[in-house]
Design a protein around this motif. Sequence first.
Motif, PDB file in Angstrom:
ATOM      1  N   PRO A   1       1.915   7.798   3.511  1.00 13.84           N
ATOM      2  CA  PRO A   1       3.102   8.107   3.983  1.00 13.84           C
ATOM      3  C   PRO A   1       2.923   6.408   5.007  1.00 13.84           C
ATOM      4  CG  PRO A   1       2.920   9.927   5.424  1.00 13.84           C
ATOM      5  CD  PRO A   1       1.845   9.932   4.323  1.00 13.84           C
ATOM      6  N   GLU A   2       1.969   6.632   5.348  1.00 10.57           N
ATOM      7  CA  GLU A   2       1.613   5.188   6.154  1.00 10.57           C
ATOM      8  C   GLU A   2       1.364   3.617   5.359  1.00 10.57           C
ATOM      9  OE1 GLU A   2      -2.392   6.395   5.018  1.00 10.57           O
ATOM     10  OE2 GLU A   2      -0.333   7.712   5.641  1.00 10.57           O
ATOM     11  N   TRP A   3       1.500   3.941   4.311  1.00 11.42           N
ATOM     12  CA  TRP A   3       1.663   2.519   3.442  1.00 11.42           C
ATOM     13  C   TRP A   3       3.144   1.872   3.097  1.00 11.42           C
ATOM     14  CZ3 TRP A   3      -2.603   4.969  -0.672  1.00 11.42           C
ATOM     15  CH2 TRP A   3      -4.075   4.774  -0.755  1.00 11.42           C
ATOM     16  N   PHE A   4       4.113   3.065   3.036  1.00 10.91           N
ATOM     17  CA  PHE A   4       5.129   2.490   3.352  1.00 10.91           C
ATOM     18  C   PHE A   4       5.652   1.103   4.196  1.00 10.91           C
ATOM     19  CE2 PHE A   4       5.800   5.685   0.626  1.00 10.91           C
ATOM     20  CZ  PHE A   4       6.282   5.661  -0.408  1.00 10.91           C
ATOM     21  N   ALA A   5       6.455   0.440   3.945  1.00 10.31           N
ATOM     22  CA  ALA A   5       6.285  -0.449   5.374  1.00 10.31           C
ATOM     23  C   ALA A   5       7.477  -0.613   6.296  1.00 10.31           C
ATOM     24  CB  ALA A   5       6.460  -1.721   5.319  1.00 10.31           C
ATOM     25  N   LEU A   6       7.560  -0.351   7.343  1.00  9.85           N
ATOM     26  CA  LEU A   6       8.868   0.160   8.254  1.00  9.85           C
ATOM     27  C   LEU A   6       8.790  -1.101   8.903  1.00  9.85           C
ATOM     28  CD1 LEU A   6       7.317   2.964   9.613  1.00  9.85           C
ATOM     29  CD2 LEU A   6       8.558   3.312   7.816  1.00  9.85           C
ATOM     30  N   ASP A   7      10.610  -1.060   9.049  1.00  7.25           N
ATOM     31  CA  ASP A   7      11.398  -2.425   9.800  1.00  7.25           C
ATOM     32  C   ASP A   7      11.481  -2.312  11.338  1.00  7.25           C
ATOM     33  OD1 ASP A   7      13.633  -0.046  10.617  1.00  7.25           O
ATOM     34  OD2 ASP A   7      15.242  -1.265   8.939  1.00  7.25           O
TER      35      ASP A   7
ATOM     36  N   THR B   1       2.829  -2.010   2.444  1.00 10.83           N
ATOM     37  CA  THR B   1       2.318  -2.596   3.258  1.00 10.83           C
ATOM     38  C   THR B   1       0.826  -3.028   3.034  1.00 10.83           C
ATOM     39  OG1 THR B   1       0.692  -0.325   3.906  1.00 10.83           O
ATOM     40  CG2 THR B   1       2.675  -0.996   5.579  1.00 10.83           C
ATOM     41  N   VAL B   2       0.701  -4.397   2.437  1.00  9.03           N
ATOM     42  CA  VAL B   2       0.207  -4.564   1.431  1.00  9.03           C
ATOM     43  C   VAL B   2      -1.548  -5.576   2.478  1.00  9.03           C
ATOM     44  CG1 VAL B   2       2.004  -6.023  -0.307  1.00  9.03           C
ATOM     45  CG2 VAL B   2       1.480  -7.161   1.961  1.00  9.03           C
ATOM     46  N   TRP B   3      -0.871  -5.207   3.658  1.00  5.01           N
ATOM     47  CA  TRP B   3      -1.738  -5.622   4.345  1.00  5.01           C
ATOM     48  C   TRP B   3      -2.799  -5.242   4.830  1.00  5.01           C
ATOM     49  CZ3 TRP B   3       3.204  -5.159   5.234  1.00  5.01           C
ATOM     50  CH2 TRP B   3       3.577  -4.242   6.119  1.00  5.01           C
TER      51      TRP B   3
ATOM     52  N   LYS C   1      -6.195  -2.349   4.342  1.00  7.88           N
ATOM     53  CA  LYS C   1      -6.609  -2.275   3.659  1.00  7.88           C
ATOM     54  C   LYS C   1      -6.664  -1.285   2.842  1.00  7.88           C
ATOM     55  CE  LYS C   1      -9.789  -5.451   6.169  1.00  7.88           C
ATOM     56  NZ  LYS C   1      -8.840  -5.467   7.058  1.00  7.88           N
ATOM     57  N   ALA C   2      -6.895   0.155   3.387  1.00  9.25           N
ATOM     58  CA  ALA C   2      -6.772   1.279   2.578  1.00  9.25           C
ATOM     59  C   ALA C   2      -5.878   1.544   1.067  1.00  9.25           C
ATOM     60  CB  ALA C   2      -6.593   2.201   3.128  1.00  9.25           C
ATOM     61  N   TYR C   3      -4.539   0.830   1.496  1.00  8.46           N
ATOM     62  CA  TYR C   3      -4.077   0.512   0.489  1.00  8.46           C
ATOM     63  C   TYR C   3      -4.028  -0.037  -0.873  1.00  8.46           C
ATOM     64  CZ  TYR C   3       0.107  -1.078  -2.264  1.00  8.46           C
ATOM     65  OH  TYR C   3       1.137  -1.514  -3.226  1.00  8.46           O
ATOM     66  N   GLN C   4      -4.623  -2.148  -0.086  1.00 14.44           N
ATOM     67  CA  GLN C   4      -4.799  -2.897  -1.590  1.00 14.44           C
ATOM     68  C   GLN C   4      -7.017  -1.664  -1.500  1.00 14.44           C
ATOM     69  OE1 GLN C   4      -6.694  -5.347   1.339  1.00 14.44           O
ATOM     70  NE2 GLN C   4      -4.884  -6.110   2.041  1.00 14.44           N
ATOM     71  N   ARG C   5      -7.328  -1.495  -1.750  1.00 13.61           N
ATOM     72  CA  ARG C   5      -8.426  -0.621  -2.093  1.00 13.61           C
ATOM     73  C   ARG C   5      -8.076   0.051  -3.352  1.00 13.61           C
ATOM     74  NH1 ARG C   5     -10.798  -0.451   2.779  1.00 13.61           N
ATOM     75  NH2 ARG C   5     -10.488   2.294   3.191  1.00 13.61           N
ATOM     76  N   ALA C   6      -6.667   1.387  -2.211  1.00 17.10           N
ATOM     77  CA  ALA C   6      -6.388   2.403  -3.481  1.00 17.10           C
ATOM     78  C   ALA C   6      -5.993   1.539  -4.769  1.00 17.10           C
ATOM     79  CB  ALA C   6      -5.482   3.026  -2.818  1.00 17.10           C
ATOM     80  N   TRP C   7      -4.868   0.494  -4.610  1.00 19.69           N
ATOM     81  CA  TRP C   7      -4.039  -0.150  -5.143  1.00 19.69           C
ATOM     82  C   TRP C   7      -5.222  -0.668  -7.043  1.00 19.69           C
ATOM     83  CZ3 TRP C   7      -3.737  -4.241  -8.202  1.00 19.69           C
ATOM     84  CH2 TRP C   7      -3.132  -4.743  -9.165  1.00 19.69           C
ATOM     85  N   THR C   8      -6.553  -1.403  -6.200  1.00 16.52           N
ATOM     86  CA  THR C   8      -7.423  -2.289  -7.022  1.00 16.52           C
ATOM     87  C   THR C   8      -7.795  -1.357  -8.232  1.00 16.52           C
ATOM     88  OG1 THR C   8      -7.787  -3.739  -5.136  1.00 16.52           O
ATOM     89  CG2 THR C   8      -8.743  -3.640  -7.087  1.00 16.52           C
ATOM     90  N   GLU C   9      -7.948  -0.101  -7.246  1.00 15.08           N
ATOM     91  CA  GLU C   9      -8.391   1.146  -7.766  1.00 15.08           C
ATOM     92  C   GLU C   9      -8.131   1.451  -8.703  1.00 15.08           C
ATOM     93  OE1 GLU C   9     -10.260   4.011  -4.911  1.00 15.08           O
ATOM     94  OE2 GLU C   9     -11.999   2.178  -3.789  1.00 15.08           O
ATOM     95  N   ALA C  10      -7.047   2.307  -8.570  1.00 18.04           N
ATOM     96  CA  ALA C  10      -5.735   2.418  -9.424  1.00 18.04           C
ATOM     97  C   ALA C  10      -5.598   1.680 -11.020  1.00 18.04           C
ATOM     98  CB  ALA C  10      -5.039   2.940  -9.042  1.00 18.04           C
ATOM     99  N   VAL C  11      -5.546   0.527 -10.545  1.00 16.59           N
ATOM    100  CA  VAL C  11      -5.299  -0.779 -11.758  1.00 16.59           C
ATOM    101  C   VAL C  11      -6.954  -1.004 -12.517  1.00 16.59           C
ATOM    102  CG1 VAL C  11      -4.592  -3.021 -11.520  1.00 16.59           C
ATOM    103  CG2 VAL C  11      -3.566  -0.712 -10.178  1.00 16.59           C
ATOM    104  N   THR C  12      -7.933  -1.551 -11.477  1.00 12.07           N
ATOM    105  CA  THR C  12      -8.531  -1.195 -12.733  1.00 12.07           C
ATOM    106  C   THR C  12      -8.925   0.171 -13.531  1.00 12.07           C
ATOM    107  OG1 THR C  12      -9.739  -3.106 -10.532  1.00 12.07           O
ATOM    108  CG2 THR C  12     -11.272  -2.343 -12.476  1.00 12.07           C
TER     109      THR C  12
END
Length: 398
Positions: A118-124, A142-144, A146-157
């Motif tokens: 849930p921490e990957w959802f950006a909050l206001d 939360t595109v910034w 690093k864990a989100y970036q890695r998970a997105w990249t691994e899943a899409v690749t």
Amino acid sequence: MAALAALLSAQACALGAATGNDGPPSKAAAPCAWWYGIGDSPTARDVRLAAQRYDVVVLNAVETAAMRQLHQLNPKIKVLVYKDLSSTRNYQGAVVGDQDAAYLPSGLGHQSSQREHPEWFALDTAGKRIEWNGYPMHWQMTVWDKAYQRAWTEAVTAEVTREGWDGVLADNDFNSLSHYSPAVLAGTSDVRATDRLLRDGLDEFLGVAGDALTGAGKLFVPNVSETHLTPGRWTAHSRFGGAVEENFGFRDAGGTGELLTFRGNEFNELRAQAALGESLLLLVTRTREERENRAGYASAALLAGPRTCWTSATTDDYRDPEWSQLQASGLGEAVETATRRADGLWSRRFTGGWVAVNPTATPLAVTPPEGLVTPDGDPVTTLELPAADGVVLLKPRS
């Protein structure tokens, strides 16, 4: 300039690895056609036409059968899968009950992210999640992180490699959250700081995803927004196989000003990428009227290199395959680079004709090369080219 040259060199290596093209690029020709086919499932007729007309097609992740049929009908075509960088979605189709769908429009699923991260959802600043205005059930992530970036990249690749896509069109590599929400992100002081956090995060994210997909032999083509505001951003974000300009030839000032694409450093960066000829330059012009069609196609022809593709967009939902008759006009190959007059007019000669674009906010007098005709066959000797307009003239056909 050294940094710019290095990035352009990286573009050449990236597309060569992803396409297996180790030889010299082909000649600069009139813009090829591409289809941003994410609005609906393609029909059998759509697929047949796409295989004949387009060099590049973008489809939703669920359209694996259409992707494979396109490859069978046209082995040279590049078929990219749509994946959003910046959101997860929980509308019907992206989720099935309380589970994520098997094929997602985003890199990660809304439901699995909600359960596990849930921490990957950006909050206001009020601690609330941010739903995009005009796009219900699209949630800013939360595109910034690093864990989100890695998970997105691994899943899409993994998905792109498993299913056989040629690469990814990565949407929403945006410049400002304000296009989707007026929210200020938690931990930032104001809108400007929010946008800086997002841009810096996406800069890093692009490197992570681009390196992984290029290493897997796949194209990574982000849809980059408002690069005229940040010199070097287009070049940096297109280095893994290309980029999309979804507002190419957009007219500023509510449709009464100059062509925004020619402002700042963006047009120079587009020209440099196109001339190198080793990465995809995918251009979209909104064409509600004929002027926009002319200006968009002619502007694309000014840029045209071996892998410059253009499409019109008569609707906002990309529901139907698009085709402009200018794409079949027979301009042929470029015989010179685009040149600019002191008053701002751009022009370029081709083996089959000539194009000119007036990107300024005032009309300009133009004397085209002799012996050319309009696409309808009417001879032209002189003309006044209106503001933010273009012209395509051709050699008469016997």
